[in-house]
Scaffold this active site. Structure first.
Site, PDB file in Angstrom:
ATOM      1  N   HIS A 120      12.009   1.218   1.851  1.00 51.58           N
ATOM      2  CA  HIS A 120      10.661   1.007   1.314  1.00 51.58           C
ATOM      3  C   HIS A 120       9.548   1.273   2.307  1.00 51.58           C
ATOM      4  O   HIS A 120       8.374   1.199   1.956  1.00 51.58           O
ATOM      5  CB  HIS A 120      10.520  -0.421   0.785  1.00 51.58           C
ATOM      6  CG  HIS A 120      10.441  -1.452   1.870  1.00 51.58           C
ATOM      7  ND1 HIS A 120      11.540  -1.912   2.531  1.00 51.58           N
ATOM      8  CD2 HIS A 120       9.379  -2.081   2.438  1.00 51.58           C
ATOM      9  CE1 HIS A 120      11.168  -2.792   3.444  1.00 51.58           C
ATOM     10  NE2 HIS A 120       9.857  -2.915   3.417  1.00 51.58           N
TER      11      HIS A 120
HETATM   12  C1  UD1 Z   1       5.185  -5.312   2.066  1.00 48.38           C
HETATM   13  C2  UD1 Z   1       4.972  -5.538   3.562  1.00 48.38           C
HETATM   14  C3  UD1 Z   1       6.208  -5.080   4.327  1.00 48.38           C
HETATM   15  C4  UD1 Z   1       7.456  -5.731   3.788  1.00 48.38           C
HETATM   16  C5  UD1 Z   1       7.554  -5.461   2.285  1.00 48.38           C
HETATM   17  C6  UD1 Z   1       8.758  -6.061   1.639  1.00 48.38           C
HETATM   18  C7  UD1 Z   1       2.656  -5.302   4.354  1.00 48.38           C
HETATM   19  C8  UD1 Z   1       1.716  -4.433   5.085  1.00 48.38           C
HETATM   20  N1  UD1 Z   1       3.842  -4.757   4.061  1.00 48.38           N
HETATM   21  O1  UD1 Z   1       5.324  -3.920   1.833  1.00 48.38           O
HETATM   22  O2  UD1 Z   1       6.048  -5.441   5.687  1.00 48.38           O
HETATM   23  O3  UD1 Z   1       8.582  -5.205   4.441  1.00 48.38           O
HETATM   24  O4  UD1 Z   1       6.372  -5.994   1.665  1.00 48.38           O
HETATM   25  O5  UD1 Z   1       8.845  -5.673   0.301  1.00 48.38           O
HETATM   26  O6  UD1 Z   1       2.326  -6.436   4.064  1.00 48.38           O
HETATM   27  N2  UD1 Z   1       4.641  -3.595  -5.975  1.00 48.38           N
HETATM   28  C9  UD1 Z   1       5.096  -3.945  -7.218  1.00 48.38           C
HETATM   29  N3  UD1 Z   1       5.374  -5.267  -7.466  1.00 48.38           N
HETATM   30  C10 UD1 Z   1       5.216  -6.239  -6.527  1.00 48.38           C
HETATM   31  C11 UD1 Z   1       4.735  -5.872  -5.261  1.00 48.38           C
HETATM   32  C12 UD1 Z   1       4.460  -4.547  -4.999  1.00 48.38           C
HETATM   33  O7  UD1 Z   1       5.260  -3.102  -8.080  1.00 48.38           O
HETATM   34  O8  UD1 Z   1       5.509  -7.406  -6.820  1.00 48.38           O
HETATM   35  C13 UD1 Z   1       4.349  -2.174  -5.696  1.00 48.38           C
HETATM   36  C14 UD1 Z   1       2.904  -1.836  -5.934  1.00 48.38           C
HETATM   37  O9  UD1 Z   1       2.853  -0.572  -6.446  1.00 48.38           O
HETATM   38  C15 UD1 Z   1       2.318  -1.851  -4.538  1.00 48.38           C
HETATM   39  C16 UD1 Z   1       3.494  -1.369  -3.714  1.00 48.38           C
HETATM   40  O10 UD1 Z   1       4.653  -1.900  -4.354  1.00 48.38           O
HETATM   41  O11 UD1 Z   1       1.203  -1.037  -4.410  1.00 48.38           O
HETATM   42  C17 UD1 Z   1       3.445  -1.815  -2.294  1.00 48.38           C
HETATM   43  O12 UD1 Z   1       3.297  -3.231  -2.215  1.00 48.38           O
HETATM   44  P1  UD1 Z   1       2.617  -3.901  -0.908  1.00 48.38           P
HETATM   45  O13 UD1 Z   1       2.629  -5.371  -1.017  1.00 48.38           O
HETATM   46  O14 UD1 Z   1       1.315  -3.237  -0.641  1.00 48.38           O
HETATM   47  O15 UD1 Z   1       3.562  -3.426   0.264  1.00 48.38           O
HETATM   48  P2  UD1 Z   1       5.162  -3.333   0.375  1.00 48.38           P
HETATM   49  O16 UD1 Z   1       5.515  -1.887   0.443  1.00 48.38           O
HETATM   50  O17 UD1 Z   1       5.863  -4.179  -0.620  1.00 48.38           O
END
Ligand code: UD1
Length: 371
Positions: free
Chosen positions: A205
């Protein structure tokens, strides 16, 4: 003493659980849990609260996804009134996600003490958002609770006084050791009809791997190559799922079996009986080390070097041939019996208790000093 714990994203929840439990066992402590809502899908959040036996959060800021600036700003705005309402002695933040740095910054500017659990880790790669979050959080926090000795060394080198640092060990390992028997009972390998120790478990991821077509394509090709040797189960993060489709890479998946994001127990069950794990997660590098499962980490660096020097982890470039060669090397070494479970120092299931002891001790010292 009032502790206000902040969590927001999937990897935070298993770190909160042991500290909350240790706090519940201690006399005279009141605890509040604030979920920022950075992760909000049931599979990314609720499933973890259930698996870990965590109570529902006292507050949920519901911030959701966005750019880093949007998400961080929304968390800060949402957190300030919550902090005012609860007036804790400590704000306890976990790991390296945007929620961690956002709430640390709000608290420290309001004169509320901040403790950082999993302090001091450094990848020395400032292109990683997590590295920026780690550096900033450690600079402003009052108490830095490190999972491994390299954390202490890194903090001292950045000019942080030793009086603010406590080497407590790895809280995530507390959760792993507590829940491993329940994870085993799930028998996830059998449910997915794959042989024990005869399949690969995969998660990817990191933006550096999944936000560009070239590394993501190379990794998918490497996974498909691996299906010639063993079944490959790939638990796909929503971000990765979206990118595969956006870049038109679905056809590269071949016989790779895609799974929805899994809960904690399901994940540990599949990791514990895998032949090998391929990941770019921070936590899985640690969990495979404790479980004695070979881990290939598709990154040029790691903020968790003890998993390489004392554990089963090995870094590998996000390149089809390099991953293929690393898999051959790992399977050969495993056949020769080179993967015994290891436990780095203080990865012993007691880190949560040490966190609570350190918080108490620092509070007493501060009161004695008229703080
Ligand atoms: C975040 C953390 C990362 C961690 C990861 C675990 C930061 C900078 N990054 O990254 O360190 O390893 O979480 O998963 O804080 N999304 C969903 N559903 C959710 C959450 C996210 O669909 O419940 C999708 C959305 O499209 C979102 C994308 O995932 O834009 C990224 O989510 P985000 O929280 O920005 O970062 P992660 O890649 O999950």
């Amino acid at each position: 003493m009032v502790l206000l714990h902040v969590v927001g994203a999937r990897p935070n929840f298993m770190k909160l659980a042991p500290v909350l439990l240790a706090g519940q066992a201690a006399a005279g402590l009141r605890q509040v849990v604030v979920h920022t809502g950075q992760h909000y899908d049931a599979a990314m959040s609720d499933a973890f609260f259930r698996d870990l036996g965590l109570p529902a959060p006292d507050e949920n800021l519901g911030v959701g996804s966005g750019t880093h600036a949007e998400q961080t700003a929304r968390i800060m705005l949402g957190f300030e009134p919550v902090l005012d309402r609860h007036r804790p002695d400590w704000v306890v933040v976990y790991g390296d996600v945007n929620s961690t740095v956002a709430c640390a910054l709000v608290a420290v500017k309001k004169g509320v003490r901040v403790a950082h659990v999993e302090a001091g880790l450094r990848s020395r790669d400032r292109t990683m958002p997590e590295e920026i979050n780690r550096i900033l959080t450690d600079q402003v926090a009052d108490l830095l609770l490190t999972p491994s000795r390299d954390g202490d060394t890194n903090l001292l080198a950045e000019g942080i006084p030793a009086s603010r640092i406590r080497f407590v060990g790895n809280v995530m390992v507390d959760t792993l050791l507590r829940l491993r028997p329940r994870a085993r009972e799930l028998g996830m390998a059998a449910r997915h009809a794959v042989p024990e120790r005869g399949y690969a478990f995969v998660t990817l991821h990191r933006p550096s791997n999944v936000d560009a077509a070239a590394p993501l394509g190379a990794l998918l090709e490497a996974l498909n190559d691996l299906t010639d040797r063993m079944p490959v189960l790939f638990a796909v993060h929503p971000r990765t799922r979206r990118r595969i489709t956006e870049f038109g890479l679905d056809h590269l998946l071949g016989r790779v079996r895609l799974l929805e994001p899994l809960g904690y127990l399901e994940t540990i069950s599949l990791v514990d009986s895998a032949a090998l794990v391929l990941t770019d997660s921070g936590g899985l590098q640690e969990e495979t080390t404790v479980l004695g499962i070979p881990c290939l980490t598709a990154r040029p660096n790691t903020e968790r070097p003890v998993t390489v020097t004392e554990g089963t982890n090995r870094l590998v470039p996000s390149d089809r041939a390099a991953v293929g060669q690393a898999i051959t090397d790992v399977l050969t070494a495993m056949a020769a019996g080179h993967f015994a479970p290891r436990q780095p120092e203080r990865w012993d299931g007691r880190a949560g208790e040490r966190v609570v002891s350190a918080l108490r001790e620092m509070s007493i010292k501060a009161q004695a000093g008229g703080d």
